[in-house]
Motif scaffolding. Sequence first.
Motif, mmCIF file in Angstrom:
data_model
loop_
_atom_site.group_PDB
_atom_site.id
_atom_site.type_symbol
_atom_site.label_atom_id
_atom_site.label_comp_id
_atom_site.label_asym_id
_atom_site.label_seq_id
_atom_site.Cartn_x
_atom_site.Cartn_y
_atom_site.Cartn_z
ATOM 1 N N TYR A 351 0.828 -1.209 0.000
ATOM 2 C CA TYR A 351 0.000 0.000 0.000
ATOM 3 C C TYR A 351 0.863 1.260 0.000
ATOM 4 N N HIS A 361 -6.862 3.716 -3.965
ATOM 5 C CA HIS A 361 -7.846 2.664 -4.249
ATOM 6 C C HIS A 361 -7.155 1.457 -4.857
ATOM 7 N N ARG A 363 -8.281 -2.352 -6.555
ATOM 8 C CA ARG A 363 -9.280 -3.348 -6.957
ATOM 9 C C ARG A 363 -8.625 -4.726 -6.931
ATOM 10 N N PHE A 374 -6.965 -6.027 4.627
ATOM 11 C CA PHE A 374 -8.012 -5.113 5.085
ATOM 12 C C PHE A 374 -7.525 -4.286 6.273
ATOM 13 N N ALA A 377 -5.261 -1.541 5.013
ATOM 14 C CA ALA A 377 -6.056 -0.574 4.249
ATOM 15 C C ALA A 377 -6.885 0.301 5.184
ATOM 16 N N ILE A 384 -11.063 -0.150 -0.950
ATOM 17 C CA ILE A 384 -10.871 -1.454 -1.570
ATOM 18 C C ILE A 384 -12.124 -1.882 -2.331
ATOM 19 N N ILE A 386 -13.356 -5.516 -3.730
ATOM 20 C CA ILE A 386 -13.062 -6.940 -3.824
ATOM 21 C C ILE A 386 -14.060 -7.581 -4.779
ATOM 22 N N SER A 421 -12.424 -0.026 5.010
ATOM 23 C CA SER A 421 -11.759 0.004 3.711
ATOM 24 C C SER A 421 -12.497 -0.828 2.670
#
Length: 928
Positions: A351, A361, A363, A374, A377, A384, A386, A421
């Motif tokens: 990150y 962001h 994906r 998670f 984030a 996020i 998912i 997130s």
Amino acid sequence: MKNAFLASLMLLQMASCNGHVGQLNLSGEWTVRLDSADAGISESWSGKLYENKIMLPGTTDAAKLGTKCTLQPELTKPQLLHLTRAYSYIGPAWYSKEIQVPSDWDGKDYILHLERVLWDTQVWIDGQKVEGHEESLTTPHEYNLTPYLKSGCKHLITVRVDNRKRYDISVKELAHAYTEDTQVKWNGILGDMYIEAVDKIRIDNVQIYPDATSGKVRAVVALANTLDKAEELSLTVDVKGKSDGKKYVSDKKNVTVKPGMSEIEVEYSLGEDAPLWNEFNPYLYTAKVEVKGKKINSGKTETFGMRHLVNEGNKLMLNGNPMFLRGTLECCIFPLTGNPPTDEESWRKLYSSAREYGMNHLRFHSWCPPEAAFNVADEMGFYIQIELPVWSVTLGKDRPTIDFLRAEAKRISKEYGNHPSFCFWALGNELQYDFNVMGNMLKEMKEADSRHLYTTTSFTFEKGHGVWPEPNDDFFVTQWTKKGWVRGQGVFNNQLPSFNKDFRKAIKDMNVPLVTHEVGQYSVYPDINEISKYTGTLIPLNFMAVKADLEKKGLINKAHDYLMASGKLASILYKEEIERALKTPGNSGFQLLDLHDFPGQGTALVGLLNAFWESKGIITGEEFREFCSPIVPLLRFPKAVYTNNETFTADMELCNYGAEELNNKELSWKVTSEDKVIGEGSVPAEKLIIGHNGGIGKIELPLGKIEKASQLEVCVSLEGTEYRNRWNIWVYPSDITPEWGDVKYTRNYAEAVKLLQNGDKVLFNPDWRTLQGIEGKFVPVFWSPVHFPNQASTMGVLCNPEHPALDDFPTEMHTDWQWWDLNINSTTLVVDSLQGGKPVVEMVDNFVNNRRLASLYEGSVGKGKLMLATFDLEKSLDKRPVAKQMLCSILDYMNSAEFNPSQMTGLEKIKNVFGTANNKKQSASGIY
């Protein structure tokens, strides 16, 4: 559902219960037996230790078990499809270990927890089969071992892991939850492995539903009671700020817990001023929920954030403000292990690299990451998206697959749903077939969990779909609409470069927020120096094959130049892609493919970072953030190339997706050439709202003072901040006339040879439309020359800007926008047969072929001197200032004493590529 601080929480629980609750850590040495013939399905395999040792958490790949790779580096399949497993195994594997159950666990229930497994597990204790099996690809596998274990006793635990495909979730097995292209089809167990002793009445999980508009939080507490009677217990809820320890809630109530599974809802208020969560202030809360009785003390601690995420028409809104997703993909690319990490430090590094390049962001394409992803984030303020583990073109055809995905959605919601997130959820990637089935699935998911925004699919090629949102979509991910493209990749090669374009027409009347699908996919030449980084379970045979081929062809010294030239072109295209999205009011963001390399699907090296999320040296994070940040100054101007009798005009804009509105600012602009200021100014920006701010001011700069061909830089800055953005433009003299001197011009091969035999200086410029070679293109290879082999295969210009032939043609060593006209009106020549001489302007070939390519080549042939140009230097030069300027620069060089190229042979070997057209002979004076 566990949270980020599972270990510390468990210690807390152990202390609070005087040692009655604890964990038996199962990590460490196990024994393993591979079962490729599936002979061990009988229980005779389950009650023994095996001959091979393995460390768990881990995989058979890491333990060097399975079939050893014997492939050699070659530019063929399968080496070029993806990174190669050093040891490969697909099938059942039996893992066995002796354990000692603590003596003070008497009277407890025993829950086995295996954090991540691929794909199916079954468990035996002392040879006795534990009821059930688990098959989640995304959430922990758990088993109740209470009937099989005794406190104070030794037991043999056996886990059978079968990583064979179970459901039809993927086209060509490309879904990243189960694939060999990015993560591999590993066998093993990852992450936390333990047996937990829990009370007979316990909190199974806690789901938290914040309402940021009211400051209230609803908690749904799921309770498990394995006794045969109800119990009166006290339930306490304590909520604190995670970082500052501030107390928000401390509540206690009595509850009755019936046998079996039950739920209790509690609602509490954090206050209207409770801090909200977003990328600028990722404020987190911890909710500690406990049930206590005479012999019961069970607790869970969950982390959550207060956020209000909604769609308002075509806008994404977070906490009342428009949001813009600056995103890239994570396709389960972990080249050292071939599997996703379960530790937070690995995710923090990932990150941080994304944030360094301006991203907010990620994906997760056709997969869902582990808990640690998670947690980090949440802490860093990443949004996020998912997806269920599916990328299918037949979704809805197979009922068992749909049932599996429905169950997987419920497991994901339970396990990860509390994370702030976790903002966006798609069923999968580019799904096709039965949209009625998909619509029903999405409706069920939305009704079950309101904490996220949903979309049916991240784009689709299904006829009748993919051009406008589906009925249940909260947002829409696409590369085009029924009204046009929403990413530049589809137009950059066909339209003259212009910088006043956006996608307003394409999204007009869109009723939900639009996020652009997989922007970019511009191939970059492999970084050969990356090979030494592969010290884990995957072998870079693809990179090694490219290196060997370059060495064989004597081109290894070009490898870094190929990387930089192709990478710089990709970064230029990514910049324009992002800016067009930012210039489009109503566009809610983009998802790059990709900021970092994708090593699968034919070695798709489309990243500006490598597969390790490290810089390739192409562009720094600071440079990239100039056009990819919460705040980005923007310019609209019609073209990249000017003559000095024109005026450069541009409109200034600014996108402000920062934390707040900006007041009483100024936008300043400056145009420079080689550090000389050509013009400058500023305009007031009294109010810059959150969102797109257009019409701030104009730049008007007459270019008459520029007497020679020049590359200018236009810089726009937001005064008093770090935010600025820059663009290159090119200005050429309007009255320049080619000076032919004693240079002879021809488009005919036979005439060129004759002139060279006479000892002339020859500019041989064959008609590019009749040349046999590679189609001239501005954009580089799309995605991968292996995955998509039937495409023009060049990857951009490579030249030496200091070469005297380019003295009057300002350029860097790579393609920029001024090359568009020359590249489009050209055919790239394969010059492998030419010996001696030197290319002046090369084109980078794709890494599958590694041919020597050129558009401008010089050499002495016999008594003559040749300049071979395969871009059009003849047609409509009065309307093509770039081509005219290139011609003038070439001629000035050819008429100078510096034009003394080395001897060249082999021209006759390629005479057939120049076509059979007998071009009309033209004298130099007759060209204009």
